[in-house]
Design a protein around this motif. Structure first.
Motif, PDB file in Angstrom:
ATOM      1  N   PRO A 141       0.801  -1.228   0.000  1.00  7.98           N
ATOM      2  CA  PRO A 141       0.000   0.000   0.000  1.00  7.98           C
ATOM      3  C   PRO A 141       0.833   1.277   0.000  1.00  7.98           C
ATOM      4  CG  PRO A 141      -0.045  -1.042   2.163  1.00  7.98           C
ATOM      5  CD  PRO A 141       0.609  -2.008   1.236  1.00  7.98           C
ATOM      6  N   GLU A 142       2.091   1.171   0.438  1.00  5.86           N
ATOM      7  CA  GLU A 142       2.917   2.378   0.519  1.00  5.86           C
ATOM      8  C   GLU A 142       3.639   2.678  -0.798  1.00  5.86           C
ATOM      9  OE1 GLU A 142       5.865  -0.866   1.041  1.00  5.86           O
ATOM     10  OE2 GLU A 142       3.753  -0.541   1.515  1.00  5.86           O
ATOM     11  N   GLN A 143       3.492   1.786  -1.788  1.00  3.76           N
ATOM     12  CA  GLN A 143       4.188   1.934  -3.061  1.00  3.76           C
ATOM     13  C   GLN A 143       3.216   2.201  -4.208  1.00  3.76           C
ATOM     14  OE1 GLN A 143       7.541   1.782  -3.709  1.00  3.76           O
ATOM     15  NE2 GLN A 143       8.020   1.519  -1.536  1.00  3.76           N
ATOM     16  N   LYS A 144       3.684   2.977  -5.191  1.00  6.17           N
ATOM     17  CA  LYS A 144       2.939   3.091  -6.444  1.00  6.17           C
ATOM     18  C   LYS A 144       3.296   1.893  -7.312  1.00  6.17           C
ATOM     19  CE  LYS A 144       2.312   8.099  -6.736  1.00  6.17           C
ATOM     20  NZ  LYS A 144       2.564   9.317  -7.556  1.00  6.17           N
ATOM     21  N   ILE A 145       2.282   1.157  -7.733  1.00  2.54           N
ATOM     22  CA  ILE A 145       2.481  -0.090  -8.473  1.00  2.54           C
ATOM     23  C   ILE A 145       2.067   0.088  -9.939  1.00  2.54           C
ATOM     24  CG2 ILE A 145       1.878  -2.545  -8.621  1.00  2.54           C
ATOM     25  CD1 ILE A 145       3.396  -1.907  -6.103  1.00  2.54           C
ATOM     26  N   TYR A 146       2.927  -0.408 -10.815  1.00  5.95           N
ATOM     27  CA  TYR A 146       2.632  -0.415 -12.244  1.00  5.95           C
ATOM     28  C   TYR A 146       2.123  -1.811 -12.614  1.00  5.95           C
ATOM     29  CZ  TYR A 146       4.069  -1.480 -17.088  1.00  5.95           C
ATOM     30  OH  TYR A 146       4.117  -1.924 -18.386  1.00  5.95           O
ATOM     31  N   VAL A 158       1.242 -11.575 -21.236  1.00  8.78           N
ATOM     32  CA  VAL A 158       1.677 -11.679 -19.845  1.00  8.78           C
ATOM     33  C   VAL A 158       1.098 -10.511 -19.054  1.00  8.78           C
ATOM     34  CG1 VAL A 158       3.828 -12.873 -20.425  1.00  8.78           C
ATOM     35  CG2 VAL A 158       3.817 -10.372 -20.237  1.00  8.78           C
ATOM     36  N   LEU A 159       0.975 -10.727 -17.747  1.00  6.99           N
ATOM     37  CA  LEU A 159       0.619  -9.649 -16.829  1.00  6.99           C
ATOM     38  C   LEU A 159       1.923  -9.174 -16.193  1.00  6.99           C
ATOM     39  CD1 LEU A 159      -1.650  -7.988 -15.529  1.00  6.99           C
ATOM     40  CD2 LEU A 159      -1.736  -9.684 -13.704  1.00  6.99           C
ATOM     41  N   GLU A 160       2.234  -7.903 -16.419  1.00  3.43           N
ATOM     42  CA  GLU A 160       3.489  -7.337 -15.941  1.00  3.43           C
ATOM     43  C   GLU A 160       3.219  -6.389 -14.785  1.00  3.43           C
ATOM     44  OE1 GLU A 160       6.965  -6.247 -18.697  1.00  3.43           O
ATOM     45  OE2 GLU A 160       6.039  -4.300 -18.235  1.00  3.43           O
ATOM     46  N   ALA A 161       4.083  -6.425 -13.790  1.00  8.52           N
ATOM     47  CA  ALA A 161       3.929  -5.547 -12.633  1.00  8.52           C
ATOM     48  C   ALA A 161       5.298  -5.059 -12.180  1.00  8.52           C
ATOM     49  CB  ALA A 161       3.222  -6.267 -11.489  1.00  8.52           C
ATOM     50  N   GLY A 162       5.309  -3.889 -11.568  1.00  8.24           N
ATOM     51  CA  GLY A 162       6.566  -3.339 -11.082  1.00  8.24           C
ATOM     52  C   GLY A 162       6.313  -2.171 -10.148  1.00  8.24           C
ATOM     53  N   PHE A 163       7.394  -1.695  -9.548  1.00  8.45           N
ATOM     54  CA  PHE A 163       7.319  -0.539  -8.654  1.00  8.45           C
ATOM     55  C   PHE A 163       7.702   0.708  -9.437  1.00  8.45           C
ATOM     56  CE2 PHE A 163       8.217  -4.162  -5.863  1.00  8.45           C
ATOM     57  CZ  PHE A 163       7.191  -4.029  -4.933  1.00  8.45           C
ATOM     58  N   VAL A 166      11.153   2.275  -8.945  1.00  7.57           N
ATOM     59  CA  VAL A 166      12.365   1.649  -9.502  1.00  7.57           C
ATOM     60  C   VAL A 166      12.390   1.922 -11.000  1.00  7.57           C
ATOM     61  CG1 VAL A 166      13.647  -0.496  -9.780  1.00  7.57           C
ATOM     62  CG2 VAL A 166      12.238  -0.146  -7.734  1.00  7.57           C
ATOM     63  N   GLU A 167      13.336   2.727 -11.433  1.00  7.17           N
ATOM     64  CA  GLU A 167      13.366   3.147 -12.831  1.00  7.17           C
ATOM     65  C   GLU A 167      14.408   2.419 -13.657  1.00  7.17           C
ATOM     66  OE1 GLU A 167      13.868   7.350 -12.781  1.00  7.17           O
ATOM     67  OE2 GLU A 167      11.902   7.752 -11.901  1.00  7.17           O
ATOM     68  N   GLU A 168      15.374   1.800 -13.010  1.00  8.59           N
ATOM     69  CA  GLU A 168      16.447   1.147 -13.754  1.00  8.59           C
ATOM     70  C   GLU A 168      16.638  -0.284 -13.270  1.00  8.59           C
ATOM     71  OE1 GLU A 168      19.934   3.478 -13.358  1.00  8.59           O
ATOM     72  OE2 GLU A 168      19.117   5.241 -14.393  1.00  8.59           O
ATOM     73  N   GLY A 169      17.342  -1.060 -14.103  1.00 10.39           N
ATOM     74  CA  GLY A 169      17.669  -2.433 -13.728  1.00 10.39           C
ATOM     75  C   GLY A 169      16.455  -3.341 -13.769  1.00 10.39           C
ATOM     76  N   ASN A 170      16.484  -4.349 -12.895  1.00  8.41           N
ATOM     77  CA  ASN A 170      15.396  -5.324 -12.833  1.00  8.41           C
ATOM     78  C   ASN A 170      14.216  -4.697 -12.089  1.00  8.41           C
ATOM     79  OD1 ASN A 170      13.889  -7.658 -12.883  1.00  8.41           O
ATOM     80  ND2 ASN A 170      14.967  -8.620 -11.182  1.00  8.41           N
ATOM     81  N   ASN A 171      13.289  -4.104 -12.847  1.00  9.64           N
ATOM     82  CA  ASN A 171      12.235  -3.322 -12.191  1.00  9.64           C
ATOM     83  C   ASN A 171      10.823  -3.819 -12.464  1.00  9.64           C
ATOM     84  OD1 ASN A 171      12.086  -2.598 -14.836  1.00  9.64           O
ATOM     85  ND2 ASN A 171      12.242  -0.390 -14.517  1.00  9.64           N
ATOM     86  N   THR A 172      10.674  -4.933 -13.176  1.00  7.75           N
ATOM     87  CA  THR A 172       9.331  -5.493 -13.408  1.00  7.75           C
ATOM     88  C   THR A 172       9.388  -7.020 -13.320  1.00  7.75           C
ATOM     89  OG1 THR A 172       9.659  -5.597 -15.816  1.00  7.75           O
ATOM     90  CG2 THR A 172       8.578  -3.616 -14.935  1.00  7.75           C
ATOM     91  N   CYS A 173       8.225  -7.606 -13.097  1.00 10.25           N
ATOM     92  CA  CYS A 173       8.078  -9.062 -13.194  1.00 10.25           C
ATOM     93  C   CYS A 173       6.849  -9.341 -14.054  1.00 10.25           C
ATOM     94  CB  CYS A 173       7.932  -9.687 -11.812  1.00 10.25           C
ATOM     95  SG  CYS A 173       6.585  -9.011 -10.827  1.00 10.25           S
ATOM     96  N   ALA A 174       6.810 -10.491 -14.674  1.00  5.93           N
ATOM     97  CA  ALA A 174       5.702 -10.804 -15.575  1.00  5.93           C
ATOM     98  C   ALA A 174       5.372 -12.285 -15.517  1.00  5.93           C
ATOM     99  CB  ALA A 174       6.053 -10.406 -17.014  1.00  5.93           C
ATOM    100  N   ASN A 205      15.692  -4.175  -4.556  1.00  2.03           N
ATOM    101  CA  ASN A 205      15.837  -2.722  -4.728  1.00  2.03           C
ATOM    102  C   ASN A 205      15.778  -1.946  -3.413  1.00  2.03           C
ATOM    103  OD1 ASN A 205      15.796  -2.166  -7.821  1.00  2.03           O
ATOM    104  ND2 ASN A 205      14.185  -3.699  -7.524  1.00  2.03           N
ATOM    105  N   ASN A 206      15.807  -2.691  -2.288  1.00  2.00           N
ATOM    106  CA  ASN A 206      15.863  -2.073  -0.953  1.00  2.00           C
ATOM    107  C   ASN A 206      14.749  -1.056  -0.729  1.00  2.00           C
ATOM    108  OD1 ASN A 206      18.307  -3.472  -0.250  1.00  2.00           O
ATOM    109  ND2 ASN A 206      19.412  -2.022  -1.533  1.00  2.00           N
TER     110      ASN A 206
END
Length: 209
Positions: A141-146, A158-163, A166-174, A205-206
């Protein structure tokens, strides 16, 4: 022969000679897992069935019956093998899916698969995808989710999601929509693997700091 011996024998056969006696290997695993379900839920009558998914391979489904209530849940053989080889509490892992369903007063039989492409599209668009998106956002709830639908070269839709943070690197999962649909048809929570993948991104991504 111990449970471990059965698991090792079945695994060796399926790994070293995938053609010979593969059906017997599947049956051996099925019977072994069904006995574990019976041990975990001795007060229930346990029925089981074997199926096969063209993409994800052999699947087992077990139904617990008591009085007028039926509760069913399904599993992929490959996830069962993986858990029974690496998880010392694999029996508890297996039973946990039934415990969640048994908390309800209602029966939970396996859903009927969609009978057409339109039905499948409706199920995904109106239930599975919105549910997964809402579940992921509720978990963080504290994060904006894509969350969005994408087309993957190998896996198709695929359904893709990410924070968003996080703009760089490994920033999504699908995850493939077909996989989410299959979980739903096994009476499993289709959002669970997506949430697990998001937690890995969260830690990598800490974001908790």
């Amino acid at each position: 022969m111990t449970d471990k011996d059965i698991e090792t024998q079945a695994t060796e056969e399926i790994e070293h000679d995938p053609e010979r006696d593969q059906a017997q290997v599947i049956i051996t695993w099925f019977q072994h897992v069904q006995e574990i379900v019976k041990e975990q839920f001795p007060e229930y009558e346990v029925d089981g069935q074997i199926g096969n998914n063209p993409t994800y391979g052999p699947m087992f489904a077990f139904t617990l019956k008591k009085d007028e209530k039926s509760t069913a849940c399904g599993f992929f053989l490959n996830e069962i093998m993986r858990n029974f080889q690496s998880n010392p509490n694999a029996g508890l892992w297996l039973s946990s899916f039934f415990v969640d369903l048994l908390r309800s007063d209602e029966s939970h039989i396996l859903p009927n698969p969609p009978q057409s492409e339109d039905e499948a599209k409706d199920l995904l668009d109106k239930h599975i995808v919105p549910y997964c998106a809402a579940a992921v956002r509720e978990e963080f709830p504290e994060q904006k989710i894509y969350v969005d639908l994408e087309l993957h070269e190998e896996h198709g839709p695929v359904l893709e999601a990410g924070f968003v943070a996080v703009e760089e690197g490994n920033n999504t999962c699908a995850l493939p929509l077909q996989y989410l649909m299959t979980l739903y048809l096994l009476n499993r929570d289709p959002a669970e693997p997506l949430i697990q993948a998001m937690y890995r991104l969260y830690e990598e991504n800490n974001l908790g700091q």
